[in-house]
Design a protein around this motif. Structure first.
Motif, PDB file in Angstrom:
ATOM      1  N   ARG A 135     -34.512  66.858  40.418  1.00 54.60           N
ATOM      2  CA  ARG A 135     -34.956  65.575  39.885  1.00 54.60           C
ATOM      3  C   ARG A 135     -35.562  64.706  40.979  1.00 54.60           C
ATOM      4  O   ARG A 135     -36.562  64.017  40.762  1.00 54.60           O
ATOM      5  CB  ARG A 135     -33.785  64.846  39.221  1.00 54.60           C
ATOM      6  N   ASP A 136     -34.967  64.767  42.160  1.00 55.32           N
ATOM      7  CA  ASP A 136     -35.502  64.002  43.292  1.00 55.32           C
ATOM      8  C   ASP A 136     -36.937  64.397  43.600  1.00 55.32           C
ATOM      9  O   ASP A 136     -37.782  63.536  43.873  1.00 55.32           O
ATOM     10  CB  ASP A 136     -34.625  64.227  44.524  1.00 55.32           C
ATOM     11  N   ARG A 137     -37.235  65.681  43.536  1.00 52.80           N
ATOM     12  CA  ARG A 137     -38.587  66.133  43.876  1.00 52.80           C
ATOM     13  C   ARG A 137     -39.621  65.574  42.904  1.00 52.80           C
ATOM     14  O   ARG A 137     -40.714  65.171  43.310  1.00 52.80           O
ATOM     15  CB  ARG A 137     -38.654  67.671  43.869  1.00 52.80           C
ATOM     16  N   VAL A 138     -39.300  65.540  41.628  1.00 50.31           N
ATOM     17  CA  VAL A 138     -40.249  65.016  40.638  1.00 50.31           C
ATOM     18  C   VAL A 138     -40.406  63.509  40.787  1.00 50.31           C
ATOM     19  O   VAL A 138     -41.522  62.971  40.807  1.00 50.31           O
ATOM     20  CB  VAL A 138     -39.790  65.383  39.209  1.00 50.31           C
ATOM     21  N   LEU A 139     -39.293  62.799  40.895  1.00 50.89           N
ATOM     22  CA  LEU A 139     -39.351  61.341  41.026  1.00 50.89           C
ATOM     23  C   LEU A 139     -40.050  60.908  42.308  1.00 50.89           C
ATOM     24  O   LEU A 139     -40.747  59.887  42.338  1.00 50.89           O
ATOM     25  CB  LEU A 139     -37.939  60.759  41.006  1.00 50.89           C
ATOM     26  N   SER A 140     -39.852  61.669  43.378  1.00 50.20           N
ATOM     27  CA  SER A 140     -40.475  61.321  44.650  1.00 50.20           C
ATOM     28  C   SER A 140     -41.994  61.353  44.555  1.00 50.20           C
ATOM     29  O   SER A 140     -42.686  60.517  45.156  1.00 50.20           O
ATOM     30  CB  SER A 140     -40.000  62.268  45.755  1.00 50.20           C
ATOM     31  N   GLU A 141     -42.540  62.296  43.808  1.00 48.23           N
ATOM     32  CA  GLU A 141     -43.990  62.400  43.656  1.00 48.23           C
ATOM     33  C   GLU A 141     -44.539  61.388  42.645  1.00 48.23           C
ATOM     34  O   GLU A 141     -45.682  60.938  42.763  1.00 48.23           O
ATOM     35  CB  GLU A 141     -44.368  63.815  43.212  1.00 48.23           C
ATOM     36  N   LEU A 142     -43.725  61.027  41.681  1.00 44.77           N
ATOM     37  CA  LEU A 142     -44.181  60.119  40.630  1.00 44.77           C
ATOM     38  C   LEU A 142     -44.528  58.749  41.215  1.00 44.77           C
ATOM     39  O   LEU A 142     -43.727  58.144  41.927  1.00 44.77           O
ATOM     40  CB  LEU A 142     -43.085  59.977  39.565  1.00 44.77           C
ATOM     41  N   PHE A 143     -45.728  58.267  40.932  1.00 45.68           N
ATOM     42  CA  PHE A 143     -46.217  56.968  41.408  1.00 45.68           C
ATOM     43  C   PHE A 143     -46.365  56.901  42.929  1.00 45.68           C
ATOM     44  O   PHE A 143     -46.399  55.813  43.499  1.00 45.68           O
ATOM     45  CB  PHE A 143     -45.314  55.817  40.935  1.00 45.68           C
ATOM     46  N   GLY A 144     -46.433  58.045  43.589  1.00 44.09           N
ATOM     47  CA  GLY A 144     -46.648  58.066  45.035  1.00 44.09           C
ATOM     48  C   GLY A 144     -45.390  58.392  45.813  1.00 44.09           C
ATOM     49  O   GLY A 144     -44.337  57.817  45.560  1.00 44.09           O
ATOM     50  N   ASP A 145     -45.512  59.325  46.763  1.00 40.41           N
ATOM     51  CA  ASP A 145     -44.340  59.733  47.543  1.00 40.41           C
ATOM     52  C   ASP A 145     -44.096  58.773  48.706  1.00 40.41           C
ATOM     53  O   ASP A 145     -44.824  57.789  48.904  1.00 40.41           O
ATOM     54  CB  ASP A 145     -44.477  61.176  48.019  1.00 40.41           C
ATOM     55  N   ALA A 146     -43.060  59.066  49.501  1.00 43.06           N
ATOM     56  CA  ALA A 146     -42.684  58.165  50.595  1.00 43.06           C
ATOM     57  C   ALA A 146     -43.810  58.013  51.611  1.00 43.06           C
ATOM     58  O   ALA A 146     -44.039  56.912  52.133  1.00 43.06           O
ATOM     59  CB  ALA A 146     -41.414  58.682  51.272  1.00 43.06           C
ATOM     60  N   ALA A 147     -44.520  59.092  51.909  1.00 47.51           N
ATOM     61  CA  ALA A 147     -45.613  59.025  52.872  1.00 47.51           C
ATOM     62  C   ALA A 147     -46.741  58.133  52.359  1.00 47.51           C
ATOM     63  O   ALA A 147     -47.316  57.334  53.120  1.00 47.51           O
ATOM     64  CB  ALA A 147     -46.137  60.429  53.169  1.00 47.51           C
ATOM     65  N   TYR A 148     -47.072  58.254  51.077  1.00 53.55           N
ATOM     66  CA  TYR A 148     -48.122  57.415  50.482  1.00 53.55           C
ATOM     67  C   TYR A 148     -47.761  55.936  50.616  1.00 53.55           C
ATOM     68  O   TYR A 148     -48.596  55.098  50.997  1.00 53.55           O
ATOM     69  CB  TYR A 148     -48.309  57.789  49.010  1.00 53.55           C
ATOM     70  N   HIS A 149     -46.514  55.604  50.319  1.00 56.26           N
ATOM     71  CA  HIS A 149     -46.135  54.192  50.332  1.00 56.26           C
ATOM     72  C   HIS A 149     -45.896  53.658  51.741  1.00 56.26           C
ATOM     73  O   HIS A 149     -46.135  52.471  51.996  1.00 56.26           O
ATOM     74  CB  HIS A 149     -44.928  53.974  49.424  1.00 56.26           C
ATOM     75  N   ALA A 150     -45.458  54.507  52.653  1.00 53.57           N
ATOM     76  CA  ALA A 150     -45.369  54.076  54.048  1.00 53.57           C
ATOM     77  C   ALA A 150     -46.759  53.736  54.580  1.00 53.57           C
ATOM     78  O   ALA A 150     -46.954  52.727  55.279  1.00 53.57           O
ATOM     79  CB  ALA A 150     -44.716  55.165  54.894  1.00 53.57           C
ATOM     80  N   ASP A 151     -47.729  54.566  54.250  1.00 53.95           N
ATOM     81  CA  ASP A 151     -49.110  54.302  54.652  1.00 53.95           C
ATOM     82  C   ASP A 151     -49.628  53.023  53.988  1.00 53.95           C
ATOM     83  O   ASP A 151     -50.324  52.220  54.626  1.00 53.95           O
ATOM     84  CB  ASP A 151     -49.993  55.498  54.267  1.00 53.95           C
ATOM     85  N   ARG A 152     -49.253  52.821  52.732  1.00 53.04           N
ATOM     86  CA  ARG A 152     -49.703  51.620  52.015  1.00 53.04           C
ATOM     87  C   ARG A 152     -49.120  50.353  52.646  1.00 53.04           C
ATOM     88  O   ARG A 152     -49.824  49.340  52.772  1.00 53.04           O
ATOM     89  CB  ARG A 152     -49.297  51.727  50.543  1.00 53.04           C
ATOM     90  N   VAL A 153     -47.858  50.411  53.046  1.00 47.78           N
ATOM     91  CA  VAL A 153     -47.245  49.256  53.729  1.00 47.78           C
ATOM     92  C   VAL A 153     -47.989  48.957  55.013  1.00 47.78           C
ATOM     93  O   VAL A 153     -48.267  47.789  55.337  1.00 47.78           O
ATOM     94  CB  VAL A 153     -45.750  49.520  54.006  1.00 47.78           C
ATOM     95  N   ALA A 154     -48.334  49.999  55.765  1.00 47.34           N
ATOM     96  CA  ALA A 154     -49.063  49.809  57.012  1.00 47.34           C
ATOM     97  C   ALA A 154     -50.428  49.159  56.762  1.00 47.34           C
ATOM     98  O   ALA A 154     -50.836  48.223  57.469  1.00 47.34           O
ATOM     99  CB  ALA A 154     -49.242  51.143  57.727  1.00 47.34           C
ATOM    100  N   ARG A 155     -51.128  49.641  55.738  1.00 46.98           N
ATOM    101  CA  ARG A 155     -52.445  49.083  55.431  1.00 46.98           C
ATOM    102  C   ARG A 155     -52.351  47.631  54.965  1.00 46.98           C
ATOM    103  O   ARG A 155     -53.210  46.810  55.321  1.00 46.98           O
ATOM    104  CB  ARG A 155     -53.143  49.938  54.366  1.00 46.98           C
ATOM    105  N   LEU A 156     -51.333  47.324  54.180  1.00 48.91           N
ATOM    106  CA  LEU A 156     -51.155  45.951  53.717  1.00 48.91           C
ATOM    107  C   LEU A 156     -50.839  45.006  54.877  1.00 48.91           C
ATOM    108  O   LEU A 156     -51.046  43.793  54.778  1.00 48.91           O
ATOM    109  CB  LEU A 156     -50.047  45.876  52.675  1.00 48.91           C
ATOM    110  N   ASN A 157     -50.344  45.562  55.985  1.00 43.98           N
ATOM    111  CA  ASN A 157     -50.065  44.776  57.186  1.00 43.98           C
ATOM    112  C   ASN A 157     -51.158  44.922  58.243  1.00 43.98           C
ATOM    113  O   ASN A 157     -50.945  44.599  59.420  1.00 43.98           O
ATOM    114  CB  ASN A 157     -48.707  45.174  57.770  1.00 43.98           C
ATOM    115  N   ASP A 158     -52.336  45.439  57.780  1.00 42.06           N
ATOM    116  CA  ASP A 158     -53.529  45.542  58.623  1.00 42.06           C
ATOM    117  C   ASP A 158     -53.379  46.504  59.809  1.00 42.06           C
ATOM    118  O   ASP A 158     -54.001  46.324  60.861  1.00 42.06           O
ATOM    119  CB  ASP A 158     -53.933  44.161  59.144  1.00 42.06           C
ATOM    120  N   TYR A 159     -52.551  47.535  59.633  1.00 38.95           N
ATOM    121  CA  TYR A 159     -52.463  48.569  60.658  1.00 38.95           C
ATOM    122  C   TYR A 159     -53.460  49.674  60.371  1.00 38.95           C
ATOM    123  O   TYR A 159     -53.788  49.930  59.234  1.00 38.95           O
ATOM    124  CB  TYR A 159     -51.044  49.135  60.713  1.00 38.95           C
TER     125      TYR A 159
END
Length: 371
Positions: A347-371
């Motif tokens: 279940r973790d594997r499916v939920l992790s990919e749904l709406f973006g995985d941890a790597a996608y959102h870590a990158d998104r946080v960085a971009r939102l902070n202008d990195y």
């Protein structure tokens, strides 16, 4: 706002926990519908019970017949869904799609069925192997007074069971969302069993004709609406991941207290105690980040966008750690179907990919902070 639940929210949590443990348990729901090879992957009877309790209307305004609560309350229910691996359309239908239809005329068409537990909806957003909503290629061309949709969607959770789809497509004026009913000419739906035994779907749109009433919101203005929908889905998935990780950790700690090696309980070994303590702290951080994101969404705060990605990334990484450690500390039996711990990993594997995985959102946080 303090990072703890109010008295009313604690009552909701206790009620949801009791209900999921009794009616939405792994044995009663997950294993039952998996083993019978159910085409939907969930029980419609339980979905009706969700409605009777009022869960399906948590995010629906009171004026529309709902309960009129917020993302914090939806997350409380979703954490218990994750804790019990309860197969349900709640996350997609009652959270993401309800958010998509809010303040549009489509809520008059679809909210009553959702509130009654009669309607299941799906989001048709992703087109590739990864979640990339900023790169939607599906085309909606002008056709008479409406539009003609052509393209493909995949990883459409509950797509094989859906009564309608919220579809994102590129129009000449910009991104637009459409409400597409099942059975429309030119739409092919292929059900696909996912790693956790839930059912997703691949959709093929072959010149699907829609009239102008199918547009959700305004033509070409679907970007901000999709963004709002994804934030609701992401923080909801984060809550469910916290539930998955918490249950896996609790199951593992119980096993450490029972299993003996070399004449001692394995929970007495300091290295395993340290690993269990690490799991607990990681999950508490994930729970706090998720609650903060939900509070900010309910307040419509500017910081909500970034915090949602923080929550999804942290919940994804914490849950992944919990299920991996759980299987490993169970030893070889952790990979057998007899023990539930392996089901949490799936279940973790499916939920992790749904709406973006941890790597996608870590990158998104960085971009939102202008990195």
């Amino acid at each position: 706002m303090p990072l703890y639940l109010t008295d009313d929210q604690v009552m909701l949590r206790d009620s949801a926990r009791e209900f999921m443990a009794a009616e939405g348990s792994i044995a009663k729901q997950y294993r039952k519908y998996r083993d019978m090879n159910c085409k939907d992957g969930f029980g419609h009877g339980l979905w009706k019970q969700f409605a009777e309790i009022g869960f399906t209307g948590i995010l629906v305004d009171e004026a529309d017949g709902g309960v009129g609560l917020g993302h914090v309350e939806a997350g409380i229910v979703l954490e218990e869904v994750g804790r019990n691996l309860t197969p349900s359309p709640f996350l997609i239908t009652a959270v993401a799609v309800v958010e998509a239809l809010r303040d549009t005329r489509h809520r008059e068409r679809w909210y009553p069925g959702i509130l009654a537990g009669d309607t299941v909806a799906a989001l048709a957003i992703d087109e590739g192997s990864k979640h990339r909503p900023e790169s939607i290629a599906m085309i909606a061309e002008r056709s008479g007074n409406g539009f003609r949709l052509s393209g493909r969607k995949q990883f459409v959770v509950q797509g094989a069971s859906a009564d309608f789809f919220v579809v994102a497509a590129a129009t000449p004026d910009g991104l637009t969302l459409f409400a597409v009913e099942k059975g429309v000419k030119g739409l092919e739906v292929e059900g696909v069993r996912l790693a956790d035994a839930s059912i997703g779907a691949r959709l093929e749109f072959d010149r699907v004709e829609l009239d102008a009433d199918a547009v959700i919101g305004e033509v070409g203005q679907g970007g901000p609406l999709l963004h709002r929908v994804l934030n609701a889905g992401r923080v909801g998935a984060a809550s469910e991941l916290v539930g998955v990780g918490s249950a896996a950790t609790g199951m593992t700690v119980d096993y450490l207290k029972q299993r003996k090696q070399f004449g001692r309980l394995i929970g007495e070994f300091q290295v395993l105690q340290h690993r269990a303590a690490h799991l607990y702290s990681e999950l508490e951080i994930a729970r706090a980040a998720t609650l903060k994101a939900q509070q900010l969404l309910d307040e419509d705060a500017d910081e909500a966008d970034m915090m949602v990605s923080v929550a999804k990334a942290k919940a994804g990484s914490a849950s992944a750690l919990a299920v991996r450690e759980g299987v490993q500390m169970h030893g070889g039996i952790g990979m057998t179907d007899e023990y539930d711990i392996g089901l949490y990993m799936k279940r973790d594997r499916v939920l992790s990919e749904l709406f973006g995985d941890a790597a996608y959102h870590a990158d998104r946080v960085a971009r939102l902070n202008d990195y």
